[in-house]
Design a protein around this motif. Structure first.
Motif, PDB file in Angstrom:
ATOM      1  N   PHE A  96       0.719  -1.097  -0.089  1.00 43.50           N
ATOM      2  CA  PHE A  96      -0.095  -0.242  -0.008  1.00 43.50           C
ATOM      3  C   PHE A  96       0.979   1.132  -0.072  1.00 43.50           C
ATOM      4  N   ILE A  97       2.061   1.087   0.922  1.00 43.20           N
ATOM      5  CA  ILE A  97       2.701   2.641   0.906  1.00 43.20           C
ATOM      6  C   ILE A  97       3.527   2.371  -0.453  1.00 43.20           C
ATOM      7  N   GLU A  98       3.920   1.465  -0.913  1.00 45.70           N
ATOM      8  CA  GLU A  98       4.680   1.664  -2.314  1.00 45.70           C
ATOM      9  C   GLU A  98       3.800   2.109  -3.537  1.00 45.70           C
ATOM     10  N   GLN A  99       2.316   1.863  -3.431  1.00 46.88           N
ATOM     11  CA  GLN A  99       1.625   2.555  -4.323  1.00 46.88           C
ATOM     12  C   GLN A  99       1.529   4.028  -4.423  1.00 46.88           C
ATOM     13  N   TYR A 100       1.773   4.573  -3.081  1.00 48.57           N
ATOM     14  CA  TYR A 100       1.920   6.022  -3.174  1.00 48.57           C
ATOM     15  C   TYR A 100       3.350   6.570  -3.208  1.00 48.57           C
ATOM     16  N   ASP A 101       4.369   5.879  -2.772  1.00 46.33           N
ATOM     17  CA  ASP A 101       5.489   6.398  -2.987  1.00 46.33           C
ATOM     18  C   ASP A 101       6.458   5.134  -3.330  1.00 46.33           C
ATOM     19  N   PRO A 102       6.822   4.935  -4.565  1.00 47.58           N
ATOM     20  CA  PRO A 102       7.471   3.808  -4.861  1.00 47.58           C
ATOM     21  C   PRO A 102       8.947   3.889  -4.509  1.00 47.58           C
ATOM     22  N   LYS A 103       9.431   4.959  -4.199  1.00 43.51           N
ATOM     23  CA  LYS A 103      10.697   5.149  -3.581  1.00 43.51           C
ATOM     24  C   LYS A 103      11.162   5.130  -2.160  1.00 43.51           C
ATOM     25  N   ALA A 104       9.939   4.708  -1.587  1.00 43.92           N
ATOM     26  CA  ALA A 104      10.089   4.878  -0.014  1.00 43.92           C
ATOM     27  C   ALA A 104      10.832   3.759   0.467  1.00 43.92           C
ATOM     28  N   PHE A 105      12.031   4.133   1.459  1.00 45.82           N
ATOM     29  CA  PHE A 105      12.721   3.096   2.064  1.00 45.82           C
ATOM     30  C   PHE A 105      11.890   2.480   3.263  1.00 45.82           C
ATOM     31  N   ILE A 106      11.669   1.295   3.212  1.00 43.36           N
ATOM     32  CA  ILE A 106      10.955   0.756   4.369  1.00 43.36           C
ATOM     33  C   ILE A 106      11.735  -0.360   5.292  1.00 43.36           C
ATOM     34  N   ILE A 107      11.880  -0.159   6.434  1.00 44.29           N
ATOM     35  CA  ILE A 107      12.449  -1.048   7.222  1.00 44.29           C
ATOM     36  C   ILE A 107      11.188  -1.702   8.367  1.00 44.29           C
ATOM     37  N   SER A 108      11.256  -3.007   8.605  1.00 43.88           N
ATOM     38  CA  SER A 108      10.667  -3.787   9.701  1.00 43.88           C
ATOM     39  C   SER A 108      11.169  -4.271  10.664  1.00 43.88           C
ATOM     40  N   TYR A 109      10.672  -4.046  11.911  1.00 42.10           N
ATOM     41  CA  TYR A 109      11.068  -4.540  13.155  1.00 42.10           C
ATOM     42  C   TYR A 109       9.983  -5.179  13.847  1.00 42.10           C
ATOM     43  N   GLU A 110      10.187  -6.087  14.666  1.00 40.76           N
ATOM     44  CA  GLU A 110       9.191  -6.734  15.381  1.00 40.76           C
ATOM     45  C   GLU A 110       9.540  -6.290  17.103  1.00 40.76           C
ATOM     46  N   PRO A 111       8.591  -5.615  17.377  1.00 44.34           N
ATOM     47  CA  PRO A 111       8.551  -5.074  18.856  1.00 44.34           C
ATOM     48  C   PRO A 111       8.409  -6.114  19.754  1.00 44.34           C
ATOM     49  N   ARG A 112       9.097  -6.273  20.829  1.00 45.69           N
ATOM     50  CA  ARG A 112       8.800  -7.441  21.709  1.00 45.69           C
ATOM     51  C   ARG A 112       7.708  -7.065  22.738  1.00 45.69           C
ATOM     52  N   ARG A 113       7.634  -5.877  23.333  1.00 46.71           N
ATOM     53  CA  ARG A 113       6.374  -5.561  24.282  1.00 46.71           C
ATOM     54  C   ARG A 113       6.148  -3.942  23.657  1.00 46.71           C
ATOM     55  N   PHE A 114       5.201  -3.584  23.943  1.00 44.30           N
ATOM     56  CA  PHE A 114       4.531  -2.336  23.973  1.00 44.30           C
ATOM     57  C   PHE A 114       3.271  -2.106  25.021  1.00 44.30           C
ATOM     58  N   LYS A 115       2.986  -0.899  25.492  1.00 46.04           N
ATOM     59  CA  LYS A 115       1.953  -0.611  26.435  1.00 46.04           C
ATOM     60  C   LYS A 115       1.429   0.529  26.053  1.00 46.04           C
ATOM     61  N   GLY A 116       0.079   0.671  26.297  1.00 47.98           N
ATOM     62  CA  GLY A 116      -0.583   2.060  26.199  1.00 47.98           C
ATOM     63  C   GLY A 116      -1.052   2.477  24.920  1.00 47.98           C
ATOM     64  N   GLY A 117      -1.700   3.472  25.121  1.00 51.84           N
ATOM     65  CA  GLY A 117      -2.157   4.161  23.626  1.00 51.84           C
ATOM     66  C   GLY A 117      -3.185   3.657  23.027  1.00 51.84           C
ATOM     67  N   PHE A 118      -3.612   4.494  22.167  1.00 53.77           N
ATOM     68  CA  PHE A 118      -5.004   4.327  21.379  1.00 53.77           C
ATOM     69  C   PHE A 118      -4.835   3.333  20.256  1.00 53.77           C
ATOM     70  N   LEU A 119      -3.414   3.141  19.988  1.00 47.55           N
ATOM     71  CA  LEU A 119      -3.202   2.202  18.672  1.00 47.55           C
ATOM     72  C   LEU A 119      -3.374   0.673  18.830  1.00 47.55           C
TER      73      LEU A 119
END
Length: 176
Positions: free
Chosen positions: A142-165
């Motif tokens: 989806f991101i690539e459709q909007y910006d084919p030159k985007a540089f994307i890095i993916s990480y797996e978070p172990r833990r997170f807390k709070g927020g609306f997300l």
């Protein structure tokens, strides 16, 4: 001997994917699922090793054990990739501010935080997006459709807390 070979190979095809998933569940702190798979894994291991160490094993049976292990690893990782358990954080580096992309991502129910920074030659923009792993590839496309030159890095978070997300992702990603 042929029966033993088929049994050994089949047991490895079941054993190794279970072992792979158990290890992943341990890493993801899913201890109950890991424990249950550990019991099944141990039972299969004891049964298959009793055949291999019976004293009557041939070289072919040993090779089949090893090949079954390798094929089982392949199958186990494929299963885990399909399950895609957990979350991923995407860092998207853009050459220019792209409000259209940010708005489109937010409309998909994703939380997006944008940072502005200074690159070697000019300003750069970084988006930080937390999403479920099972939709990571879809979000990246989806991101690539909007910006084919985007540089994307993916990480797996172990833990997170709070927020609306987290609440928003659980609700909105079911609709995607």
């Amino acid at each position: 001997m042929l029966v033993n070979i088929l049994i050994i190979f089949t047991l490895q095809l079941v054993f190794v994917p279970i072992m792979t998933l158990r290890t992943i569940f341990l890493v993801k702190n899913m201890s109950l699922a890991a424990s249950l798979l550990g019991v099944v894994e141990t039972l299969i291991s004891i049964f298959s090793l009793s055949i291999i160490f019976s004293g009557d094993q041939s070289l072919l049976e040993k090779v089949v054990y090893a090949v079954g292990f390798g094929v089982g690893l392949f199958i186990g990782t494929r299963i885990e990739n399909k399950l895609a358990i957990g979350y991923t954080t995407l860092y998207v580096n853009l050459l220019e501010e792209n409000e259209e992309l940010v708005e489109a991502l937010r409309n998909k129910g994703l939380g997006v935080t944008m940072y502005e920074g200074k690159g070697r030659d000019s300003k750069r923009y970084r988006l930080e997006i937390l999403t479920r792993r099972n939709v990571e590839t879809e979000v990246m496309a989806f991101i690539e459709q909007y910006d084919p030159k985007a540089f994307i890095i993916s990480y797996e978070p172990r833990r997170f807390k709070g927020g609306f997300l987290v609440k928003a992702m659980k609700k909105n990603m079911r609709n995607t």
